[in-house]
Design a protein around this motif. Structure first.
Motif, PDB file in Angstrom:
ATOM      1  N   HIS A 160      -5.815   4.346   1.244  1.00  0.00           N
ATOM      2  CA  HIS A 160      -4.862   3.609   0.414  1.00  0.00           C
ATOM      3  C   HIS A 160      -5.141   2.106   0.462  1.00  0.00           C
ATOM      4  O   HIS A 160      -5.075   1.425  -0.569  1.00  0.00           O
ATOM      5  CB  HIS A 160      -3.433   3.899   0.872  1.00  0.00           C
TER       6      HIS A 160
ATOM      7  N   GLU B 181       0.570   4.391   1.639  1.00  0.00           N
ATOM      8  CA  GLU B 181       0.418   5.491   2.590  1.00  0.00           C
ATOM      9  C   GLU B 181       1.744   6.133   2.975  1.00  0.00           C
ATOM     10  O   GLU B 181       1.795   7.331   3.266  1.00  0.00           O
ATOM     11  CB  GLU B 181      -0.343   5.035   3.846  1.00  0.00           C
TER      12      GLU B 181
ATOM     13  N   THR C 193       0.855  -1.187   0.000  1.00  0.00           N
ATOM     14  CA  THR C 193       0.000   0.000   0.000  1.00  0.00           C
ATOM     15  C   THR C 193       0.892   1.238   0.000  1.00  0.00           C
ATOM     16  O   THR C 193       2.086   1.153   0.268  1.00  0.00           O
ATOM     17  CB  THR C 193      -0.923  -0.010   1.221  1.00  0.00           C
TER      18      THR C 193
ATOM     19  N   ASP D  63       2.533   9.089   0.987  1.00  0.00           N
ATOM     20  CA  ASP D  63       1.530  10.150   1.040  1.00  0.00           C
ATOM     21  C   ASP D  63       1.909  11.137   2.152  1.00  0.00           C
ATOM     22  O   ASP D  63       1.862  10.791   3.330  1.00  0.00           O
ATOM     23  CB  ASP D  63       0.156   9.534   1.323  1.00  0.00           C
TER      24      ASP D  63
ATOM     25  N   THR E 238      -8.372   1.387  -1.522  1.00  0.00           N
ATOM     26  CA  THR E 238      -8.152   1.610  -2.953  1.00  0.00           C
ATOM     27  C   THR E 238      -7.520   0.380  -3.582  1.00  0.00           C
ATOM     28  O   THR E 238      -7.932  -0.088  -4.654  1.00  0.00           O
ATOM     29  CB  THR E 238      -7.252   2.838  -3.176  1.00  0.00           C
TER      30      THR E 238
END
Length: 267
Positions: free
Chosen positions: A102, A82, A80, A85, A105
């Motif tokens: 995330h 994240e 993932t 981010d 998604t």
């Protein structure tokens, strides 16, 4: 079986979903949810998805692999995003929302690739009593929460898990490693790994429920009241180990373990 009415409702809810990707952490709730999904829909209509991230300890990933094999369902893992981010990294009170965004998604991508109808996750009724910004991500992405919809509490899920002979029925509660870091303190992999190693060490002493809260150079250890004596008996070993991992001071929180302690500004 106890909670027969709620169990029947849960199965009816899941049956209507037809084909699902289960956001699977290997914890009490998601393991129970995965098992019931497989029992109701058949393993060919269920995929377990586990996100790979520095926020999740390696021991939990290994446990998820083991449990999915026990239940007899395919496990899909994927990284993932994240940690890429900046909104997550800055660690505001919306941290969990960005993390779950995330995760879901990626889960939805897998569902679309397989032609599956829904993504489901394991929130329960008790979760509504805590600060849960990740619930917004569920709503935005149409992720279903069958345990919550059936009105199941954590205690009831543990009881039903035991009836199904799931080894997670008495597993300690777990939350991602970023929950050990105070809001406003930027999250990075070095901090997360330090926390992971510290908790692994303490668990290795036979203390199952533990949180190592990060306060810069200070590690604040939370355990259940019954484990205070074990911590004190091993305080030299624990202090030595945690200092090797980068902490300068190690403290035992006399309030003991409790969920969401980092959500309280004074703590």
């Amino acid at each position: 079986m106890k909670n027969k009415k709620k169990s029947s409702l849960l199965r009816a809810i899941i049956k209507d979903l037809q084909r699902v990707v289960v956001a699977f952490s290997g914890g009490v709730d998601s393991t129970f949810l995965l098992k019931v999904c497989v029992d109701v829909l058949g393993s060919q209509n269920v995929v377990a998805f586990t996100g790979l991230s520095p926020t999740c300890p390696e021991r939990e990933i290994a446990e998820a692999r083991k449990l999915s094999g026990l239940i007899g369902v395919e496990l899909v893992t994927a990284e993932t995003a994240e940690m890429d981010d900046p909104r997550f990294i800055e660690n505001s009170t919306s941290r969990c929302y960005f993390c779950k965004t995330h995760l879901f998604t990626k889960a939805r991508e897998i569902a679309e690739q397989r032609g599956f109808s829904h993504v489901v996750e394991g929130s329960n009724l008790d979760d509504m009593d805590d600060f849960r910004p990740g619930r917004k991500a569920c709503s935005e992405q149409g992720v279903k929460s069958p345990l919550l919809d059936a009105g199941l509490t954590k205690v009831e899920i543990r009881e039903l898990s035991k009836a199904l002979a799931l080894p997670t029925h008495d597993k300690p509660s777990f939350a991602c490693l970023s929950s050990r870091v105070p809001y406003g303190t930027a999250i990075d992999e070095t901090i997360l790994k330090r926390i992971e190693r510290a908790e692994d060490f303490i668990q290795g002493l036979g203390i199952r429920q533990v949180r190592v809260r990060y306060h810069g150079d200070v590690a604040r250890i939370e355990v259940l009241d019954k484990d205070f004596a074990a911590v004190m008996a091993n305080r030299g070993k624990i202090t030595e180990a945690l200092k090797r991992y980068g902490f300068l001071s190690v403290t035992l929180d006399l309030k003991g373990y409790r969920t969401g302690s980092m959500n309280i500004p004074s703590e």
